[in-house]
Design a protein around this motif. Structure first.
Motif, PDB file in Angstrom:
ATOM      1  N   VAL A 189       0.857  -1.181   0.000  1.00  0.00           N
ATOM      2  CA  VAL A 189       0.000   0.000   0.000  1.00  0.00           C
ATOM      3  C   VAL A 189       0.897   1.236   0.000  1.00  0.00           C
ATOM      4  O   VAL A 189       1.757   1.391   0.862  1.00  0.00           O
ATOM      5  CB  VAL A 189      -0.916   0.010   1.240  1.00  0.00           C
ATOM      6  N   ALA A 190       0.713   2.107  -0.971  1.00  0.00           N
ATOM      7  CA  ALA A 190       1.538   3.314  -1.084  1.00  0.00           C
ATOM      8  C   ALA A 190       0.953   4.453  -0.256  1.00  0.00           C
ATOM      9  O   ALA A 190      -0.270   4.604  -0.171  1.00  0.00           O
ATOM     10  CB  ALA A 190       1.639   3.736  -2.545  1.00  0.00           C
ATOM     11  N   THR A 191       1.817   5.253   0.350  1.00  0.00           N
ATOM     12  CA  THR A 191       1.397   6.423   1.117  1.00  0.00           C
ATOM     13  C   THR A 191       2.198   7.643   0.673  1.00  0.00           C
ATOM     14  O   THR A 191       3.150   7.535  -0.102  1.00  0.00           O
ATOM     15  CB  THR A 191       1.623   6.221   2.627  1.00  0.00           C
ATOM     16  N   THR A 192       1.822   8.795   1.187  1.00  0.00           N
ATOM     17  CA  THR A 192       2.559  10.038   0.918  1.00  0.00           C
ATOM     18  C   THR A 192       3.653  10.270   1.947  1.00  0.00           C
ATOM     19  O   THR A 192       4.408  11.243   1.846  1.00  0.00           O
ATOM     20  CB  THR A 192       1.602  11.240   0.947  1.00  0.00           C
ATOM     21  N   LEU A 193       3.737   9.430   2.979  1.00  0.00           N
ATOM     22  CA  LEU A 193       4.718   9.614   4.042  1.00  0.00           C
ATOM     23  C   LEU A 193       6.137   9.554   3.488  1.00  0.00           C
ATOM     24  O   LEU A 193       6.404   8.889   2.488  1.00  0.00           O
ATOM     25  CB  LEU A 193       4.529   8.542   5.120  1.00  0.00           C
ATOM     26  N   ASP A 194       7.033  10.245   4.168  1.00  0.00           N
ATOM     27  CA  ASP A 194       8.438  10.252   3.805  1.00  0.00           C
ATOM     28  C   ASP A 194       9.213   9.667   4.988  1.00  0.00           C
ATOM     29  O   ASP A 194       9.178  10.213   6.093  1.00  0.00           O
ATOM     30  CB  ASP A 194       8.896  11.683   3.505  1.00  0.00           C
ATOM     31  N   ALA A 195       9.919   8.554   4.751  1.00  0.00           N
ATOM     32  CA  ALA A 195      10.591   7.851   5.845  1.00  0.00           C
ATOM     33  C   ALA A 195      11.576   8.757   6.587  1.00  0.00           C
ATOM     34  O   ALA A 195      11.703   8.680   7.819  1.00  0.00           O
ATOM     35  CB  ALA A 195      11.303   6.613   5.310  1.00  0.00           C
ATOM     36  N   THR A 196      12.271   9.623   5.870  1.00  0.00           N
ATOM     37  CA  THR A 196      13.235  10.522   6.495  1.00  0.00           C
ATOM     38  C   THR A 196      12.546  11.518   7.418  1.00  0.00           C
ATOM     39  O   THR A 196      12.962  11.728   8.566  1.00  0.00           O
ATOM     40  CB  THR A 196      14.041  11.279   5.421  1.00  0.00           C
ATOM     41  N   TRP A 197      11.478  12.140   6.944  1.00  0.00           N
ATOM     42  CA  TRP A 197      10.731  13.090   7.769  1.00  0.00           C
ATOM     43  C   TRP A 197      10.051  12.377   8.935  1.00  0.00           C
ATOM     44  O   TRP A 197      10.003  12.906  10.053  1.00  0.00           O
ATOM     45  CB  TRP A 197       9.690  13.834   6.919  1.00  0.00           C
ATOM     46  N   GLN A 198       9.518  11.180   8.706  1.00  0.00           N
ATOM     47  CA  GLN A 198       8.848  10.444   9.770  1.00  0.00           C
ATOM     48  C   GLN A 198       9.827  10.105  10.889  1.00  0.00           C
ATOM     49  O   GLN A 198       9.526  10.286  12.072  1.00  0.00           O
ATOM     50  CB  GLN A 198       8.213   9.166   9.225  1.00  0.00           C
ATOM     51  N   ALA A 199      11.005   9.619  10.527  1.00  0.00           N
ATOM     52  CA  ALA A 199      12.000   9.278  11.541  1.00  0.00           C
ATOM     53  C   ALA A 199      12.422  10.508  12.332  1.00  0.00           C
ATOM     54  O   ALA A 199      12.563  10.472  13.565  1.00  0.00           O
ATOM     55  CB  ALA A 199      13.217   8.626  10.872  1.00  0.00           C
ATOM     56  N   ALA A 200      12.622  11.630  11.627  1.00  0.00           N
ATOM     57  CA  ALA A 200      13.032  12.866  12.300  1.00  0.00           C
ATOM     58  C   ALA A 200      11.934  13.390  13.215  1.00  0.00           C
ATOM     59  O   ALA A 200      12.212  13.909  14.305  1.00  0.00           O
ATOM     60  CB  ALA A 200      13.409  13.920  11.265  1.00  0.00           C
ATOM     61  N   ALA A 201      10.671  13.258  12.795  1.00  0.00           N
ATOM     62  CA  ALA A 201       9.550  13.714  13.620  1.00  0.00           C
ATOM     63  C   ALA A 201       9.441  12.885  14.890  1.00  0.00           C
ATOM     64  O   ALA A 201       9.222  13.417  15.988  1.00  0.00           O
ATOM     65  CB  ALA A 201       8.263  13.636  12.816  1.00  0.00           C
ATOM     66  N   GLU A 202       9.596  11.564  14.754  1.00  0.00           N
ATOM     67  CA  GLU A 202       9.536  10.684  15.929  1.00  0.00           C
ATOM     68  C   GLU A 202      10.638  11.045  16.923  1.00  0.00           C
ATOM     69  O   GLU A 202      10.405  11.167  18.134  1.00  0.00           O
ATOM     70  CB  GLU A 202       9.699   9.234  15.486  1.00  0.00           C
ATOM     71  N   LYS A 203      11.845  11.249  16.403  1.00  0.00           N
ATOM     72  CA  LYS A 203      12.975  11.570  17.273  1.00  0.00           C
ATOM     73  C   LYS A 203      12.790  12.928  17.934  1.00  0.00           C
ATOM     74  O   LYS A 203      13.106  13.107  19.127  1.00  0.00           O
ATOM     75  CB  LYS A 203      14.270  11.541  16.466  1.00  0.00           C
ATOM     76  N   ALA A 204      12.269  13.898  17.186  1.00  0.00           N
ATOM     77  CA  ALA A 204      12.073  15.240  17.746  1.00  0.00           C
ATOM     78  C   ALA A 204      11.101  15.220  18.912  1.00  0.00           C
ATOM     79  O   ALA A 204      11.305  15.922  19.912  1.00  0.00           O
ATOM     80  CB  ALA A 204      11.577  16.192  16.650  1.00  0.00           C
ATOM     81  N   LEU A 205      10.037  14.420  18.813  1.00  0.00           N
ATOM     82  CA  LEU A 205       9.080  14.332  19.913  1.00  0.00           C
ATOM     83  C   LEU A 205       9.692  13.644  21.128  1.00  0.00           C
ATOM     84  O   LEU A 205       9.501  14.076  22.266  1.00  0.00           O
ATOM     85  CB  LEU A 205       7.827  13.571  19.470  1.00  0.00           C
ATOM     86  N   VAL A 206      10.428  12.562  20.887  1.00  0.00           N
ATOM     87  CA  VAL A 206      11.054  11.854  21.999  1.00  0.00           C
ATOM     88  C   VAL A 206      12.041  12.771  22.722  1.00  0.00           C
ATOM     89  O   VAL A 206      12.103  12.811  23.948  1.00  0.00           O
ATOM     90  CB  VAL A 206      11.767  10.582  21.490  1.00  0.00           C
ATOM     91  N   THR A 207      12.799  13.532  21.941  1.00  0.00           N
ATOM     92  CA  THR A 207      13.828  14.396  22.514  1.00  0.00           C
ATOM     93  C   THR A 207      13.253  15.658  23.142  1.00  0.00           C
ATOM     94  O   THR A 207      13.660  16.065  24.236  1.00  0.00           O
ATOM     95  CB  THR A 207      14.842  14.813  21.424  1.00  0.00           C
ATOM     96  N   GLY A 208      12.274  16.268  22.458  1.00  0.00           N
ATOM     97  CA  GLY A 208      11.844  17.595  22.861  1.00  0.00           C
ATOM     98  C   GLY A 208      10.585  17.696  23.690  1.00  0.00           C
ATOM     99  O   GLY A 208      10.356  18.701  24.351  1.00  0.00           O
ATOM    100  N   ALA A 209       9.732  16.650  23.665  1.00  0.00           N
ATOM    101  CA  ALA A 209       8.455  16.756  24.376  1.00  0.00           C
ATOM    102  C   ALA A 209       8.576  16.493  25.861  1.00  0.00           C
ATOM    103  O   ALA A 209       7.602  16.665  26.606  1.00  0.00           O
ATOM    104  CB  ALA A 209       7.436  15.791  23.767  1.00  0.00           C
ATOM    105  N   ASP A 210       9.746  16.044  26.303  1.00  0.00           N
ATOM    106  CA  ASP A 210      10.009  15.871  27.733  1.00  0.00           C
ATOM    107  C   ASP A 210       9.002  14.931  28.390  1.00  0.00           C
ATOM    108  O   ASP A 210       8.586  15.137  29.529  1.00  0.00           O
ATOM    109  CB  ASP A 210       9.999  17.235  28.435  1.00  0.00           C
ATOM    110  N   GLY A 211       8.602  13.889  27.653  1.00  0.00           N
ATOM    111  CA  GLY A 211       7.696  12.888  28.216  1.00  0.00           C
ATOM    112  C   GLY A 211       6.236  13.285  28.235  1.00  0.00           C
ATOM    113  O   GLY A 211       5.387  12.497  28.657  1.00  0.00           O
TER     114      GLY A 211
END
Length: 553
Positions: A252-274
Motif C-alpha cells: 500500500v503506497a502512502t505520501t509519508l516520507d521515511a526521512t521526515w517520519q523518523a526525524a519527527a519521531e525523534k524530535a518528539l522523543v527528545t523535545g516533548a520531555d515525556g
C-alpha cells in the motif's frame, strides 16, 4: 492566547511594499481597544500560568461538580479505573465495568473530551463528553455520552454511576461485542517505496492497520450491540476496514516520507520531555502528509484526530479575516493594553503591554488584547466563514484515515467572540489542521491533506488574494526574526512561524503550540501541558527542521 514569554523593546519597523502588497499608507489608523478604563478598574485576572481571562464574580454553584466530573474523566482516560470508580456512587461496580469495557473491546489510549455542563431541576448536574476509543489494530470508535453528578448527604458531589455513562446504549440487557475478521496486513510503503513498520516508526503502529484497512487489504472488524442473554445482534455501532479486490501481496503506497517520519519521531522523543504531544508535517503545494508523530506512540492519534483549542496559532486565520476586509494593515497602530474586559477580563503574559504598537508588533508578540480589541471589525460568524471558505477548516476531509477536521462555531456572546479571536472559546483544531492552515496562509491555496495520495477531495474553497498572502508571509517571518518564534532564527532560509499557548482549564497547565513553514513544508506541533508554545513545542519543531534541511522529493 498570548505566548508566555516576556517581550520588551520597540516593535519591528514595518516593511516596504513588496510584490502584491498594498502601497504604504501615508497615515496610520489608530485602533484603540475599547473598555480599557473599565478593565483596569474591575476584576482580578488569572495568574499567568492559568490563562488569558478570568471569570467575574464568585464560582458557579456547579463548579465543584464540574471539577469532580473532570477528575473522573481524567482518571478514566489515564486508565486509572480504581481512581475513577472511587469518585462514583458505586465504586465496585464502576471499576469492574470500566475495566471490562476497555479490555473486552481491546481499547487502549482512550481520549475523553469534556463538553457542556447543565444543571437539572432535580438537582443533578450533567457534563457532556466525547469519547474517542482506539480499538487495537482497527481504528477509533467515537461517540458522545454524559457524566451525571449528584450532591450526597454529606454535601460532597459524586458521579452518579450508571451503565449508560460509559455508553448511552450500555444497559443491564445490552452490551458490546468486538468482532474481528482475520486477514494478513499488507506491507505499507512511503512515497519512495521504503517499507514502513511500527518497529522502526512507533507512531505509525496504530496508523498502518488503518491505512491498510482503507485500501481494503488490512484487518477488518466491528463493534456490535448485543443482547446480554441471547447474544443476538441489535445494532452495529462501528465498523473498521473495507472489502476490496486489491491484489494480494501488493504494498500500500502512502505520501509519508521515511526521512521526515523518523526525524519527527525523534524530535518528539527528545523535545516533548515525556509529555503527551503530536506533530504533523505536510507539503505546502499539494497537502501530501510527510510525517505523523504522536507521544506516546501507541493509542490515540492526537495529531490527526485530536480536538484542541489552537491558541495564538489561530491568529493566522484571524489576521486573514481582518486583511480580507482591509480592516487593518501591518503598519497600523493597534494598541496592546495590559487588560481588556469583554464579559471576562482578558490579559497578556504577566500583564505585559505594548503601547502604540503596530499590528505587526501585536502579531509577532502575540498580543491578546490587541486582537480582541479588533473583534468588531469582523462579523459574529465571519471568522468561521473565512476558516471554511479559504482554509477548509470545518469541511469534511478525506485524509485516508479517520480525522477530525476542525470546528469554528458562531460565538454565543461577545465574551466567546473575544476568545475566538485568539483561538480559544469553542474553536477546535489539531496539528493536522494547523499545519494545513499554515500551508494555506503562505501559498494562498488550500489543498486537502492526504496520507494516501488517491483520496477524493471533498472540499470547496477559494484562494486567498495575493496581497493577503504576502502580508501573512511577512508577519510569520517577522515572528521568527523579531518575535516569539526566535527559536528558529538560526535556521537558514526564509522560515516563518507562529507560537501559541492555549488554556485548558483552571487546574491544568496550558498546551503549547508551534507552527512553521520552510520551503515546501509546513509543520505544526502541540505539547499538552507544555505551558508555553515557544518553550515546549518550539524546540520540537526546531529539532525536526534542523534534522531534515531540504525539501522532500
Amino acid at each position: 492566547m498570548t505566548d508566555l514569554i516576556p517581550l520588551t523593546g520597540p516593535g519591528p519597523t514595518p516593511t516596504g511594499p513588496g510584490p502584491g502588497r498594498r502601497p504604504a499608507r501615508k497615515t496610520l489608523r489608530v485602533v484603540v481597544a475599547a473598555g480599557l478604563a473599565l478593565a483596569l478598574a474591575a476584576g482580578v485576572g488569572y495568574a499567568a500560568e492559568l490563562g488569558p481571562f478570568a471569570p467575574d464574580g464568585p464560582p458557579r454553584p456547579d463548579a465543584e461538580a464540574t471539577r469532580q466530573a473532570r477528575a473522573f474523566l481524567t482518571a478514566w482516560e489515564a486508565g486509572r479505573m480504581a481512581r475513577a470508580a472511587a469518585l462514583t456512587s458505586r465504586p465496585e461496580q464502576a471499576e469492574r465495568v470500566l475495566n471490562s469495557f476497555t479490555a473486552g473491546l481491546d481499547i487502549s489510549g482512550q481520549k475523553l473530551t469534556p463538553g457542556a455542563v447543565t444543571a437539572g431541576e432535580d438537582g443533578t448536574v450533567r457534563m457532556a463528553f466525547t469519547a474517542k476509543m482506539p480499538v487495537t489494530e482497527l481504528g477509533t470508535w467515537t461517540y458522545a455520552s454524559t457524566v451525571p453528578l449528584r450532591r450526597q448527604e454529606d454535601g460532597a458531589w459524586k458521579v452518579e454511576w450508571a451503565l449508560s455513562l460509559v455508553h448511552p446504549k450500555l444497559s443491564g440487557t445490552q452490551k458490546f461485542r468486538l468482532e474481528r475478521e482475520d486477514g494478513a496486513a499488507p506491507e505499507v510503503d512511503d512515497r519512495d517505496g521504503t517499507a514502513l513498520s511500527s518497529e522502526k516508526y512507533p507512531s505509525l503502529g496504530p496508523l498502518l492497520p488503518q491505512i491498510a484497512g482503507r485500501s481494503g487489504a488490512g484487518p477488518r472488524g466491528a463493534v456490535r450491540l448485543v443482547d446480554r442473554a441471547t447474544g443476538e445482534v441489535k445494532a452495529t455501532e462501528a465498523t473498521f476496514g473495507t472489502k476490496s479486490a486489491r491484489p494480494a501481496g501488493r504494498p500500500v503506497a502512502t505520501t509519508l516520507d521515511a526521512t521526515w517520519q523518523a526525524a519527527a519521531e525523534k524530535a518528539l522523543v527528545t523535545g516533548a520531555d515525556g509529555k503527551d504531544a503530536a506533530l504533523v508535517a505536510l507539503r505546502i503545494d499539494d497537502g501530501e502528509i510527510l510525517a505523523v508523530a504522536n507521544s506516546p506512540a501507541a493509542g490515540f492519534n492526537r495529531a490527526v484526530s485530536g480536538t484542541y483549542a489552537p491558541g495564538s496559532t489561530w491568529k493566522i486565520v484571524t489576521t486573514g479575516a481582518l486583511l480580507l476586509k482591509d480592516a487593518v494593515a501591518p503598519g497600523d497602530v493597534v494598541d496592546c493594553p495590559k487588560y481588556l474586559t469583554v464579559g471576562k477580563r482578558f490579559q497578556n503574559v504577566e500583564t505585559s503591554e505594548h503601547r502604540g504598537a503596530t499590528f505587526e508588533k501585536d502579531f509577532t508578540a502575540s498580543c491578546n488584547t490587541a486582537f480582541i480589541g479588533l473583534r468588531d471589525k469582523v462579523g459574529d460568524e465571519e471568522l468561521g466563514e473565512v476558516a471554511g471558505k479559504y482554509f477548509g477548516v470545518g469541511q469534511k476531509w478525506d485524509v485516508g484515515i479517520p480525522s477530525y477536521d476542525g470546528s469554528v462555531p458562531a460565538p454565543r456572546d461577545q465574551t466567546e467572540k473575544a476568545a475566538s479571536m485568539i483561538g480559544q472559546g469553542r474553536v477546535q483544531a489539531n496539528p493536522l489542521i494547523m499545519a494545513s492552515v499554515t500551508a494555506t496562509a503562505v501559498s494562498g491555496t488550500f489543498h486537502q491533506p492526504t496520507l494516501t495520495g488517491g483520496a477524493k477531495d471533498t472540499t470547496t474553497t477559494v484562494p486567498l488574494p495575493r496581497d493577503v498572502v504576502t502580508q501573512l508571509r511577512t508577519l510569520l517571518r517577522a515572528t521568527v526574526t523579531d518575535g516569539t518564534a526566535s527559536v528558529l532564527a538560526d535556521l537558514p532560509g526564509e522560515v516563518g512561524a507562529k507560537t501559541g499557548t492555549a488554556e485548558v482549564s483552571e487546574d491544568t497547565a496550558n498546551n503549547g503550540w508551534f507552527v512553521a513553514h520552510r520551503g515546501n513544508v509546513a509543520v505544526a506541533c502541540v505539547v499538552e501541558k507544555g505551558v508555553t508554545g515557544g518553550a515546549s513545542a518550539g524546540p520540537v519543531v526546531r529539532d525536526l527542521l534542523g534534522a531534515v534541511p531540504g525539501d522532500p522529493s
